[in-house]
Enzyme design. Structure first.
Site, PDB file in Angstrom:
ATOM      1  N   GLY A  15       0.845  -1.206   0.000  1.00 42.38           N
ATOM      2  CA  GLY A  15       0.000   0.000   0.000  1.00 42.38           C
ATOM      3  C   GLY A  15       0.872   1.245   0.000  1.00 42.38           C
ATOM      4  O   GLY A  15       1.859   1.316   0.730  1.00 42.38           O
ATOM      5  N   ARG A  76       1.160  -5.123  -5.197  1.00 48.51           N
ATOM      6  CA  ARG A  76       1.406  -6.316  -4.372  1.00 48.51           C
ATOM      7  C   ARG A  76       1.619  -7.436  -5.385  1.00 48.51           C
ATOM      8  O   ARG A  76       0.681  -7.856  -6.046  1.00 48.51           O
ATOM      9  CB  ARG A  76       0.214  -6.588  -3.451  1.00 48.51           C
ATOM     10  N   ASP A 107       5.276  -4.867   6.039  1.00 45.66           N
ATOM     11  CA  ASP A 107       5.836  -6.166   6.424  1.00 45.66           C
ATOM     12  C   ASP A 107       5.812  -7.187   5.292  1.00 45.66           C
ATOM     13  O   ASP A 107       6.734  -7.996   5.163  1.00 45.66           O
ATOM     14  CB  ASP A 107       5.177  -6.701   7.704  1.00 45.66           C
ATOM     15  N   THR A 130       4.417   2.502   5.500  1.00 41.33           N
ATOM     16  CA  THR A 130       3.041   2.011   5.612  1.00 41.33           C
ATOM     17  C   THR A 130       2.263   2.912   6.553  1.00 41.33           C
ATOM     18  O   THR A 130       2.804   3.326   7.580  1.00 41.33           O
ATOM     19  CB  THR A 130       2.973   0.551   6.133  1.00 41.33           C
ATOM     20  N   ASP A 132      -0.019   1.942   8.340  1.00 37.94           N
ATOM     21  CA  ASP A 132      -0.540   1.125   9.452  1.00 37.94           C
ATOM     22  C   ASP A 132       0.297   1.166  10.739  1.00 37.94           C
ATOM     23  O   ASP A 132      -0.191   0.827  11.803  1.00 37.94           O
ATOM     24  CB  ASP A 132      -0.668  -0.336   9.006  1.00 37.94           C
ATOM     25  N   ASP A 134       2.509  -0.846  11.893  1.00 38.50           N
ATOM     26  CA  ASP A 134       2.407  -2.132  12.593  1.00 38.50           C
ATOM     27  C   ASP A 134       3.715  -2.920  12.548  1.00 38.50           C
ATOM     28  O   ASP A 134       3.712  -4.135  12.721  1.00 38.50           O
ATOM     29  CB  ASP A 134       1.272  -2.962  11.977  1.00 38.50           C
ATOM     30  N   ARG A 176      -6.382  -3.167   8.310  1.00 36.88           N
ATOM     31  CA  ARG A 176      -6.941  -4.520   8.163  1.00 36.88           C
ATOM     32  C   ARG A 176      -6.457  -5.413   9.298  1.00 36.88           C
ATOM     33  O   ARG A 176      -7.201  -6.206   9.833  1.00 36.88           O
ATOM     34  CB  ARG A 176      -6.525  -5.084   6.798  1.00 36.88           C
TER      35      ARG A 176
HETATM   36  O1  F6P Z   1      -1.567   0.212   3.310  1.00 39.50           O
HETATM   37  C1  F6P Z   1      -2.146  -0.438   4.372  1.00 39.50           C
HETATM   38  C2  F6P Z   1      -3.610  -0.536   4.118  1.00 39.50           C
HETATM   39  O2  F6P Z   1      -4.105   0.761   3.900  1.00 39.50           O
HETATM   40  C3  F6P Z   1      -4.413  -1.204   5.192  1.00 39.50           C
HETATM   41  O3  F6P Z   1      -4.696  -0.399   6.287  1.00 39.50           O
HETATM   42  C4  F6P Z   1      -5.626  -1.584   4.409  1.00 39.50           C
HETATM   43  O4  F6P Z   1      -6.317  -2.604   5.010  1.00 39.50           O
HETATM   44  C5  F6P Z   1      -5.056  -2.001   3.101  1.00 39.50           C
HETATM   45  O5  F6P Z   1      -3.874  -1.268   2.949  1.00 39.50           O
HETATM   46  C6  F6P Z   1      -5.970  -1.767   1.937  1.00 39.50           C
HETATM   47  O6  F6P Z   1      -5.321  -2.136   0.767  1.00 39.50           O
HETATM   48  P1  F6P Z   1      -5.945  -2.001  -0.682  1.00 39.50           P
HETATM   49  O7  F6P Z   1      -5.904  -0.577  -1.053  1.00 39.50           O
HETATM   50  O8  F6P Z   1      -5.072  -2.840  -1.536  1.00 39.50           O
HETATM   51  O9  F6P Z   1      -7.343  -2.506  -0.601  1.00 39.50           O
END
Ligand code: F6P
Length: 327
Positions: A15, A76, A107, A130, A132, A134, A176
Site C-alpha cells: 500500500g 502487491r 511487512d 506504511t 498502518d 504495525d 486490516r
Molecule cells: O496500506 C495499508 C492498508 O491501507 C491497510 O490499512 C488496508 O487494510 C489495506 O492497505 C488496503 O489495501 P488495498 O488498497 O489494496 O485494498
C-alpha cells in the site's frame, strides 16, 4: 569481506504511504552523492520481475518531496512470491548491474526482501513505508503521521454534525490487521469507543454504556472502528447497535482511501528523508539485510528475518487511556 555496493535499485511496494516520494528522493540523492548509480524499479517487485527499471538522476526526484502516492508506483506482486518470479527478478537486476536494493514498504514487502536476500547475493535494506504503523523495531513508519492526521481532521468534522443532530456515528478507519490509526485518531478526537483488531471487543458493554447515555439524553457518541476489527468494520457494528437500541440515530462513515493520499506531513517528510539517507549509508557500510527504523529519535536497524516475525504490539496502557479518557 563484504561486497561493495555501487549500483542501487529502489522500489516502493505494498500500500502506498505519504512520504514514500520523500524517501525515494533521499535514496537517489544520497546514492548519487556517494558516487553510486541509482535505478528506479517501477510498481514494486513487479518491475523487478518484468524488467521495468530505469536509471535515475538527481533531477528525477525534483519537486516530489511534497507529493503523496509514489512516483515509482506500487503493487502487491504475486509472481515475486514464487521461486521462478524471484529468479527472473534477479536476472533482470544483473542485466543492469544492480548490486544493492532499497525496498520501501510494509511487512509483506520485507518478507519478499528477506526471502530474496536469502536466495541471491543482492543485499537489501528496507524502509518502513506504511500508514498502518504495525512494524516492530521502529517508533514510526513513513505515512502514519499524515494518515492519522487526515483521519483526525475528518473525525473532527463528523463530530460537528453528530453534535448538531445528537447522533451516534460509527467511523471506520483503515487497518486490516492493525489498530494504530484507530487508536491514535480515536484518542485524539475524544472517541467514546475504539475497536481494533488486536483486542476483543465487549459489544455488550458498549450497548450497556450507550443505553445508559440514552437514558441521560447524551446521544452524541463517536465510535472509531478499524476496518479489520472482529466485526469486519463499521457497518456490522452499526447493525448490531441499531437492532439492540432502536431509538439511537446511527450513522456510518467509512473514511477509506483518503487516509492513504495527500501531501505528507512535515514529520513524514523528515523521517522519510532520514531513513532514505540511512538506507544508503547501510549499503555503503556493509550493514546488509536490515530495515532502518527510528527508536527514541535515533536510527535503529533490525535484521529483516527478525522484522518479519514480529508485529508492533499495542500496550495495555493505551487501552487503559482509552477507557479512562472516554468515561
Ligand atoms: O496500506 C495499508 C492498508 O491501507 C491497510 O490499512 C488496508 O487494510 C489495506 O492497505 C488496503 O489495501 P488495498 O488498497 O489494496 O485494498
Amino acid at each position: 569481506m563484504k561486497k561493495r555496493v555501487t549500483k542501487i535499485g529502489v522500489l516502493t511496494s505494498g500500500g502506498d504511504a505519504p512520504g514514500m516520494n520523500a524517501a525515494v528522493r533521499a535514496v537517489v540523492r544520497t546514492g548519487i552523492y556517494h558516487g553510486m548509480e541509482v535505478f528506479g524499479i517501477m510498481r514494486g517487485y513487479t518491475g523487478m520481475v518484468e524488467n521495468d527499471i530505469f536509471k535515475m538522476e538527481s533531477r528525477s526526484v525534483a519537486n516530489i518531496i511534497q507529493r503523496g502516492g509514489t512516483i515509482l508506483k506500487t503493487s502487491r506482486c504475486k509472481d515475486f512470491f514464487t521461486p521462478e518470479g524471484r529468479k527472473r527478478a534477479y536476472e533482470n537486476l544483473k542485466t543492469h548491474g544492480i548490486n544493492g536494493l532499497v525496498i520501501i514498504g510494509g511487512d509483506g514487502s520485507f518478507r519478499g526482501a528477506q526471502t530474496f536476500s536469502n536466495e541471491y547475493d543482492i543485499p537489501c535494506v528496507g524502509l518502513p513505508g506504511t500508514i498502518d504503523k504495525d512494524i516492530a523495531g521502529t517508533d514510526f513508519t513513513i505515512g502514519f503521521d499524515t494518515a492519522v492526521n487526515t483521519a483526525v481532521e475528518a473525525i473532527d468534522k463528523i463530530r460537528d454534525t453528530a453534535d448538531a443532530h445528537d447522533r451516534l456515528f460509527i467511523i471506520e478507519v483503515m487497518g486490516r490487521d492493525a489498530g494504530y490509526i484507530a487508536l491514535h485518531s480515536g484518542i485524539s478526537t475524544g472517541a467514546e469507543n475504539i475497536l481494533i483488531p488486536e483486542r476483543k471487543t465487549d459489544i455488550e458493554e458498549i450497548i450497556k454504556q450507550l443505553a445508559e447515555k440514552e437514558r441521560r439524553h447524551k446521544l452524541v457518541n463517536l465510535i472509531v472502528v478499524a476496518e479489520g476489527d472482529e466485526f469486519g468494520g463499521a457497518d456490522y457494528v452499526a447493525k448490531i447497535i441499531k437492532e439492540r437500541l432502536p431509538i439511537q440515530e446511527v450513522r456510518v462513515c467509512i473514511l477509506g482511501h483518503i487516509q492513504r493520499g495527500g501531501s505528507p506531513s512535515c514529520f513524514d517528510r523528515l523521517i522519510a528523508s532520514r531513513m532514505g539517507y540511512s538506507a544508503v549509508e547501510c549499503l555503503l557500510e556493509g550493514r546488509f539485510n536490515v530495515f532502518v527504523g527510528m527508536v527514541n529519535n535515533r536510527m535503529h536497524y533490525t535484521p529483516l528475518n527478525e522484522a518479519v516475525k514480529k508485529k508492533q504490539r499495542i500496550s495495555e496502557e493505551w487501552m487503559k487511556i482509552v477507557k479512562i479518557l472516554a468515561s
